[in-house]
Design an enzyme around this catalytic site. Structure first.
Site, PDB file in Angstrom:
ATOM      1  N   GLU A  87      59.883  48.273  61.246  1.00  0.00           N
ATOM      2  CA  GLU A  87      58.939  47.190  60.938  1.00  0.00           C
ATOM      3  C   GLU A  87      59.048  46.713  59.488  1.00  0.00           C
ATOM      4  OE1 GLU A  87      55.496  48.453  64.112  1.00  0.00           O
ATOM      5  OE2 GLU A  87      55.460  49.469  62.188  1.00  0.00           O
TER       6      GLU A  87
ATOM      7  N   HIS B  81      57.014  49.196  55.082  1.00  0.00           N
ATOM      8  CA  HIS B  81      55.867  50.109  55.003  1.00  0.00           C
ATOM      9  C   HIS B  81      55.760  50.666  53.583  1.00  0.00           C
ATOM     10  CE1 HIS B  81      54.397  50.179  59.122  1.00  0.00           C
ATOM     11  NE2 HIS B  81      55.650  50.118  59.525  1.00  0.00           N
TER      12      HIS B  81
ATOM     13  N   ASP C 180      53.490  55.417  53.238  1.00  0.00           N
ATOM     14  CA  ASP C 180      53.269  54.227  54.081  1.00  0.00           C
ATOM     15  C   ASP C 180      52.471  53.195  53.289  1.00  0.00           C
ATOM     16  OD1 ASP C 180      52.980  52.461  56.386  1.00  0.00           O
ATOM     17  OD2 ASP C 180      53.480  54.218  57.583  1.00  0.00           O
TER      18      ASP C 180
HETATM   19  C1  ACM Z   1      56.633  53.146  64.540  1.00  0.00           C
HETATM   20  O1  ACM Z   1      55.833  53.438  65.425  1.00  0.00           O
HETATM   21  N1  ACM Z   1      56.399  52.109  63.730  1.00  0.00           N
HETATM   22  C2  ACM Z   1      57.833  53.912  64.319  1.00  0.00           C
END
Ligand code: ACM
Length: 571
Positions: free
Chosen positions: A351, A284, A213
């Site tokens: 995201e 991410h 991440d």
């Molecule tokens: C998430 O909670 N961004 C998958």
């Protein structure tokens, strides 16, 4: 296939030979072996145990002699050398039914593999002399073993015993998962294994390991050492009580070596759990890009990637360069062998902001070259490329539901539907497009969210997610297969998963508080149709688990919100 794991009062009789593989129905076994070996029954069993998740059929005889576990169960070494015998023994040992075995034990276990049922089907028949297990496949032995483990009670002398019982059981949903996030806050191997033991007890069968991440890259990749040299450290971390401020304290390096990963995967397998790795693509990705800046959109102004020291959605996305695709392929070449049983690999996909692609001359040229209508379709290219890379290895991709944005994704892709507020229809959209779907709604299964707005709840923090009140009752109220879903849609819902992001989870004690007993509710929601569940009755079964929570030293959440071990909670 049938065989016995046996022990006998009459020492010297070679039961291992007697019980060589045969195809026989269990009642026939009872006739044969009932007379040949004799195990001492327990004294009358006083109480009926309870089990989570509630089996489809669970009948016990209270007030009668059961199967004594006072002396354990002896396993004959010849049986233990057969593949099936070894599987049964592993399952029973992992559930704590078999311990190191003393020589002169009593009791007998018969196992029959009986195809023709659902994949995880199992049946148990306990008599004072024998335990009969019937399973549709060897993996279902882990489920049977957990039911046996939860069924251990005492006879009237206080000795451990199983009541005589008949069980027949199988889950409603086949994928039953928990996701843990060691990227925002580290989680040690031992702590991870403890969570696996908790998962196994409640028959969860998938551990989704979120390994990369923005705030840290946590898996050793030998070809790309900077991923962990650079990507597993960060300069500071937001404060628990105020995410706008940070602690000015560097952390890391923290990552799992490949040997450690293999160890966890093997441990999970020994509990009947498959580990699904997640490598986040294309967003991410700050930690990855901080390590190898050339993988990002390096031609944009003021480009200065670094491992993130804040939470939330960050702008760094991978650039659609051949170099990046090659990087992904080479990373996957090291990742896949570490997870040999993972039929699915999670590629993230949530995201992923479009802004850097909009700013990058290279990304713009890529769009033109490929006739892409918008920058979002670059993500779509990533999804396809990675799915194509993994398919020859027999692995499907799982992606968060954003992978469906901006175009079709390969039909084999599994969609993990999480955005229940922003995209409440994501699961059905995916099912209608023919994708297998895993339900992971942030309205119900985000175990990092607070469980109640009471001061006694240390998850209560004066910002952000506090409005969520996702206690176990809320989790339990979820219906994954509402009546209005068509048969085809139901077929596509393969399972559900809770996610436990770790921005606000600084240690394993807090993690346990967030997970237990919500995980019990999750397990039953996956196992049993909503119309057969009753929260007040379930509470009694949760309370019956308290002794096990204590024995396991779990910092579980009591009904009043208080943690079992308040002193261990981070402040
Ligand atoms: C998430 O909670 N961004 C998958």
């Amino acid at each position: 296939m049938s065989f016995r794991v046996s022990a006998c009062l009459t020492r010297g009789v070679d039961l291992g030979i007697v019980c060589a593989m045969k195809v026989l129905i269990p009642t026939f076994f009872a006739g044969i072996y009932g007379g040949m070996v004799w195990a001492a029954p327990s004294a009358p069993v006083q109480t009926s145990p309870s089990v989570i998740p509630q089996p489809v059929r669970y009948e016990t005889q209270v007030g009668e002699a059961g199967f004594s576990l006072a002396q354990g169960i002896k396993v004959h070494y010849k049986v233990s050398r057969s593949a099936e015998g070894a599987a049964a023994i592993r399952a029973l040992m992992s559930a704590g039914i078999l311990h190191v075995l003393p020589e002169e034990n009593e009791g007998e276990l018969t196992v029959t593999v009986e195809p023709g049922h659902g994949k995880e089907w199992y049946a148990i028949h306990v008599t004072p002399q024998q335990i009969y297990l019937r399973v549709s496949e060897l993996n279902a032995l882990y489920l049977a073993a957990q039911t046996l483990a939860q069924s251990i009670t005492e006879d009237e002398t206080g000795a451990p015993a199983l009541p005589c019982m008949q069980v027949e059981d199988e889950p409603m949903l086949s994928y039953r998962g928990l996701m843990l996030d060691p990227c925002r806050h580290p989680l040690s191997i031992e702590q991870t294994k403890k969570m696996l033991r908790i998962m196994a007890r409640y028959k969860l069968n998938r551990f989704h390991w979120h390994l990369t991440d923005d705030q840290g890259w946590r898996i050793e990749i030998k070809k790309y050492p900077k991923l962990t040299e650079v990507g597993s450290r960060r300069d500071s971390t937001p404060l628990l009580t105020n995410h706008e401020k940070n602690d000015n304290t560097p952390t890391g390096p923290f990552f799992y070596t490949q040997d450690e990963i293999r160890d966890v995967v093997a441990y999970a397998n020994s509990l009947g759990i498959t580990v699904i790795p997640e490598i986040e693509i294309p967003g991410h990705a700050s930690a990855c890009i901080a390590a190898y800046p050339e993988l990002g959109n390096s031609d944009i102004e003021s480009y200065a990637p670094r491992v993130a020291t804040t939470w939330g959605v960050l702008p760094f996305t991978m650039a659609p360069k051949e170099e990046t695709f090659r990087f992904i392929e080479e990373v996957m070449a090291e990742v896949l062998p570490l997870f040999p049983k993972a039929d699915m690999v999670h590629i993230g996909g949530d995201e992923a902001p479009r802004e850097q692609w909009q700013q990058s001359p290279f990304a713009q040229a890529y769009m033109k070259q490929h006739g892409l209508k918008n920058a979002g379709q670059i993500q779509h290219h990533f999804t396809h490329r990675v799915a194509e890379m993994l398919a020859p290895h027999g692995r499907r991709i799982i992606g968060w539901d954003e992978i469906m944005m901006d175009g079709e994704v390969p039909p084999t892709a599994v969609v993990m539907a999480w955005r229940s507020w922003v995209k409440p229809d994501a699961a059905l959209t995916a099912a209608n497009r023919g994708h297998d779907v895993i339900l992971s709604p942030d309205s119900h299964f985000y175990f990092n969210f607070a469980q109640g707005k009471i001061p006694a709840d240390p998850a209560y923090t004066p910002h952000g997610w506090v409005e969520a009140k996702q206690d176990w009752r809320h989790v339990y109220s979820y219906n994954p297969l509402p009546a209005h879903y068509t048969a085809e849609q139901r077929k596509r819902i393969i399972g559900l998963q809770a996610n436990c992001w770790s921005e606000s989870i600084q240690n394993s004690s807090k993690l346990e508080y967030q997970v237990v007993p919500r995980i019990c509710a999750l397990a039953e929601v996956a196992w049993r149709p909503a119309e057969l569940r009753n929260a007040d009755e379930f509470l009694q079964r949760i309370k019956a688990e308290y002794p096990w929570f204590k024995q396991m030293n779990i910092n579980f959440r009591h009904e009043d919100g208080s943690p079992a071990a308040p002193e261990s909670m981070p402040r």
